[in-house]
Design a protein around this motif. Structure first.
Motif, PDB file in Angstrom:
ATOM      1  N   THR A  51      -7.776  55.068 -15.974  1.00 30.59           N
ATOM      2  CA  THR A  51      -8.421  53.915 -15.799  1.00 30.59           C
ATOM      3  C   THR A  51      -8.656  53.826 -14.455  1.00 30.59           C
ATOM      4  OG1 THR A  51      -6.148  52.807 -15.565  1.00 30.59           O
ATOM      5  CG2 THR A  51      -7.114  52.717 -17.595  1.00 30.59           C
ATOM      6  N   GLY A  67     -13.846  57.993 -21.467  1.00 31.27           N
ATOM      7  CA  GLY A  67     -12.626  58.799 -20.963  1.00 31.27           C
ATOM      8  C   GLY A  67     -11.333  58.202 -21.460  1.00 31.27           C
ATOM      9  N   THR A 118     -13.974  55.465 -17.033  1.00 31.21           N
ATOM     10  CA  THR A 118     -14.971  55.167 -18.045  1.00 31.21           C
ATOM     11  C   THR A 118     -14.330  54.886 -19.440  1.00 31.21           C
ATOM     12  OG1 THR A 118     -15.426  57.468 -19.066  1.00 31.21           O
ATOM     13  CG2 THR A 118     -16.587  56.615 -17.050  1.00 31.21           C
ATOM     14  N   TYR A 119     -15.093  53.972 -20.255  1.00 31.30           N
ATOM     15  CA  TYR A 119     -14.375  53.897 -21.680  1.00 31.30           C
ATOM     16  C   TYR A 119     -14.220  55.202 -22.403  1.00 31.30           C
ATOM     17  CZ  TYR A 119     -13.613  50.683 -25.377  1.00 31.30           C
ATOM     18  OH  TYR A 119     -12.885  49.839 -26.415  1.00 31.30           O
ATOM     19  N   LEU A 144     -15.472  61.303 -16.228  1.00 34.17           N
ATOM     20  CA  LEU A 144     -15.025  60.583 -17.344  1.00 34.17           C
ATOM     21  C   LEU A 144     -13.915  59.692 -16.710  1.00 34.17           C
ATOM     22  CD1 LEU A 144     -14.530  63.039 -19.934  1.00 34.17           C
ATOM     23  CD2 LEU A 144     -16.045  61.148 -20.001  1.00 34.17           C
ATOM     24  N   ARG A 200     -12.818  49.287 -12.715  1.00 33.66           N
ATOM     25  CA  ARG A 200     -13.563  48.327 -13.576  1.00 33.66           C
ATOM     26  C   ARG A 200     -13.109  48.404 -14.901  1.00 33.66           C
ATOM     27  NH1 ARG A 200     -18.101  51.298 -14.006  1.00 33.66           N
ATOM     28  NH2 ARG A 200     -17.417  53.069 -12.681  1.00 33.66           N
ATOM     29  N   LEU A 201     -12.158  49.097 -15.337  1.00 34.78           N
ATOM     30  CA  LEU A 201     -11.754  49.439 -16.615  1.00 34.78           C
ATOM     31  C   LEU A 201     -10.260  49.327 -16.441  1.00 34.78           C
ATOM     32  CD1 LEU A 201     -12.436  49.613 -19.725  1.00 34.78           C
ATOM     33  CD2 LEU A 201     -12.117  52.134 -19.264  1.00 34.78           C
TER      34      LEU A 201
END
Lengths: 353, 263
Positions: B210, B133, B130-131, B127, B213-214
């Motif tokens: 984070t 997560g 990931t968003y 996770l 990519r996020l």
């Protein structure tokens, strides 16, 4: 305005975990009459009321209105009006919206709603306050709004849960008279819960005294007051002298070494308690001549409380509390006076010890 | 005497406000600096850093991520927190107090510990970065506040109003919609604002969960000041302060802040 309904409870029981709050209560409230449920806090009277309203599911027993079993119905399907001790008005709604809430729930059209809300507010003498918020009103006014809100839906039964307990004495007397007047005018079957014996005796057609989840005695106010079935009931509905005595035969007791007649009502021979209300003890010249019991004693304390004079009298081993009306020409006594104290034998009620 | 002590108290309040607002007072002129590095007072004045901010893809992208994230987190936190609070306040099941303590425990946990725990757990679940997560991580932070505020609000509802509505013919759903919810609205508003701000502001836990990519705005700012020191960061700060103020004003207009905090 309201059709009168009969309310019947049969064996209503409520357990909270292991605690028994209400233990097999059976009651009949005649159409259009007002039943007072009286008792000390924790006796189960409020639980009975909440069970009738459907806010507390019962463990056993049935509740019927006009022969129709409503025991399993949710509160919103019962058509029963409830007035709470803490008013429980909706603080975010105006007085008119509070009173109109029940009508709105019943789908009454806006125009008729306005008329009926205005009528209900006029009935509790609050016309013109429609737009106010509850917090802008006094306690007495808030309770009137709550009464109007409960009555405007024309419920089959009206329940009052200590509605006067949060008000000051003067307002309480005023609203007491008004509630009774409205109840009689609408002929609405009503259950009134209170811990105030004067309130119950003064307002209700029938009074039920509750103790430890049961109905100890139920009957007209005068019967409850004059012929209580137990010492608990006698003590709860008014002040009382209580002395140890011995029942020697039906209708005869030995009190402080002397035999005398008394109302023994089936109490077995042996140790018992003799009780009498302070105002049924008559001092000196206030007592009419006749076949009265009497003791002679000495006044040890006098308290003048306006409409009454309260005396303490020591007579042998007995401590007597006596109340006499402070009438203008009434004989008064002072501490140290030796007085004769008389009473009618059937005012001396005997209970098992 | 009374007058003196009142002036004394007033002076303390003024001093406290100055202390709290002083950084902002410095940041504001700094953001209008024309210099290429942070210095106070600035040698020249310009809007160049605001222009630079608009064209900085890293920061604007992260801003969008943070706003979207905070909105989603707030919606979910309100949903979970309010229902949990309702169950806790109305239910009479065993272990209720223990549950309430468990739900509000993250309030007492240092963020570093929480972040580390989430890092260890999320890495094995895939996770990290990931968003879902990040949403989950922020929910852990925000929901306790919602639960806390809503249980208090439910416990302090005027006694009997829900019962009164029921006896007047309102079914449970109607009672909730017409009585409970309107009375809880100030608390819901307060929870939403708090939840949004916590999610939007969160640095420590976000740093752990984070990935490249996020990136959320606070993480991006953190990374930025790690490598560069120019007045761009002052411009970001002023925008954030102005945005928060605008939000508070909006709430004040909508429900009244005094009502929102229960006055």
């Amino acid at each position: 305005m309201t059709r009168s309904a009969a309310l019947t409870l049969r064996g209503v029981t409520k357990h909270f975990g292991a605690a028994v709050a209400v233990d097999g209560v059976s009651l009949d409230v005649a159409p259009g009459s007002m039943l007072g449920l009286l008792g000390p806090s924790g006796c189960g009277k409020t639980t009975v009321l909440r069970a009738i309203a459907g806010l507390v599911p019962v463990t056993a027993g049935t509740i019927t209105v006009d022969g129709e079993d409503i025991t399993a119905r949710p509160p919103h399907g019962r058509d029963i009006g409830l007035v709470f001790q803490q008013y429980a008005l909706f603080p975010h709604l105006s007085v008119a919206a509070n009173v109109g809430f029940g009508l709105e729930m019943r789908g009454v059209a806006a125009a008729e709603r306005r008329t009926r809300v205005a009528e209900a507010l006029a009935m509790v003498q609050l016309s013109g306050l429609d737009g106010r918020r509850p917090r802008e009103l006094s306690g007495g006014q808030q309770q009137r709004v709550a009464l109007a809100r409960a009555l405007v839906i024309r419920p089959r039964i009206l329940l009052l849960d200590e509605p006067l307990s949060n008000l000051d004495a003067r307002l309480r007397d005023e609203l007491r008279v008004e509630i009774r007047r409205i109840q009689q005018r609408l002929r609405i079957t009503t259950v009134f819960v209170t811990h105030d014996q004067a309130e119950a005796l003064a307002m209700c057609d029938v009074v039920g005294v509750m103790s430890q989840g049961r109905v100890a005695q139920i009957g007209p106010p005068a019967e409850i007051y004059e012929r209580p079935v137990s010492r608990m009931v006698a003590e709860f509905v008014g002040r009382l002298n209580t002395w140890p005595c011995e029942v020697v035969a039906p209708g005869r007791i030995r009190l402080d070494g002397r035999e005398m007649p008394a109302a023994t009502d089936g109490v077995a021979n042996g140790a018992a308690l003799a009780t009498i209300r302070p105002h049924r003890l008559l001092l000196g010249g206030a007592a009419p001549a006749g076949a009265l019991n009497h003791v002679t004693g000495q006044v040890t304390h006098v308290a003048y409380v306006g409409d009454l004079v309260q005396y303490h009298v020591a007579a042998g081993a007995l401590q007597l509390r006596v109340e006499a009306h402070a009438a203008r020409h009434a004989e008064t006594h002072r501490v140290g006076d030796v007085v004769e104290c008389r009473w009618w034998p059937d005012d001396l009620r005997v209970f098992g010890a | 005497m009374v007058g003196t002590s009142r002036y004394g108290a007033g002076a303390v309040v003024v001093a406290l406000y100055l202390f709290l607002l002083a950084p902002i007072a410095i940041v504001l002129p700094l953001s209008f600096s024309g210099d290429s590095y942070l210095s106070f007072p600035p040698a020249s004045w310009s809007l160049r850093w605001y222009v630079a901010l608009l064209s900085h893809d890293g920061l604007t992208g992260a801003f969008k991520v943070s706003v979207a994230l905070a909105s989603v987190v707030t919606a979910l936190a309100l949903l979970c927190g309010t229902t949990a609070a309702y169950a806790l306040a109305r239910g009479t099941f065993r272990g209720r107090d223990a549950l309430l303590a468990l739900f509000t425990a993250p309030l007492l946990l240092p963020s570093v510990i929480l972040g580390l725990a989430l890092l260890l757990t999320f890495s094995s679940w895939g996770l990290l970065g990931t968003y879902p997560g990040v949403v989950l991580a922020h929910l852990v932070l925000c929901t306790p506040y919602v639960v806390r505020i809503m249980t208090t609000a439910l416990a302090t509802l005027p006694p009997g109003v829900e019962d009164a509505a029921a006896t007047l013919g309102a079914a449970p759903g109607v009672v909730f919609r017409r009585v409970t919810l309107p009375l809880l609205l100030p608390a819901v508003t307060a929870s939403a604002v708090l939840s949004f701000l916590i999610s939007f502001d969160e640095v420590v836990v976000s740093l752990f969960v984070t990935g490249p990519r996020l990136v959320t705005l606070p993480v991006e700012i953190f990374n930025y000041v790690d490598t560069r020191t120019d007045p761009l960061i002052a411009a970001v700060s002023v925008v954030l302060v102005a945005g928060t103020l605008a939000g508070v004003v909006l709430i004040e207009r909508a429900v009244g802040l005094r009502r929102a905090v229960g006055g």
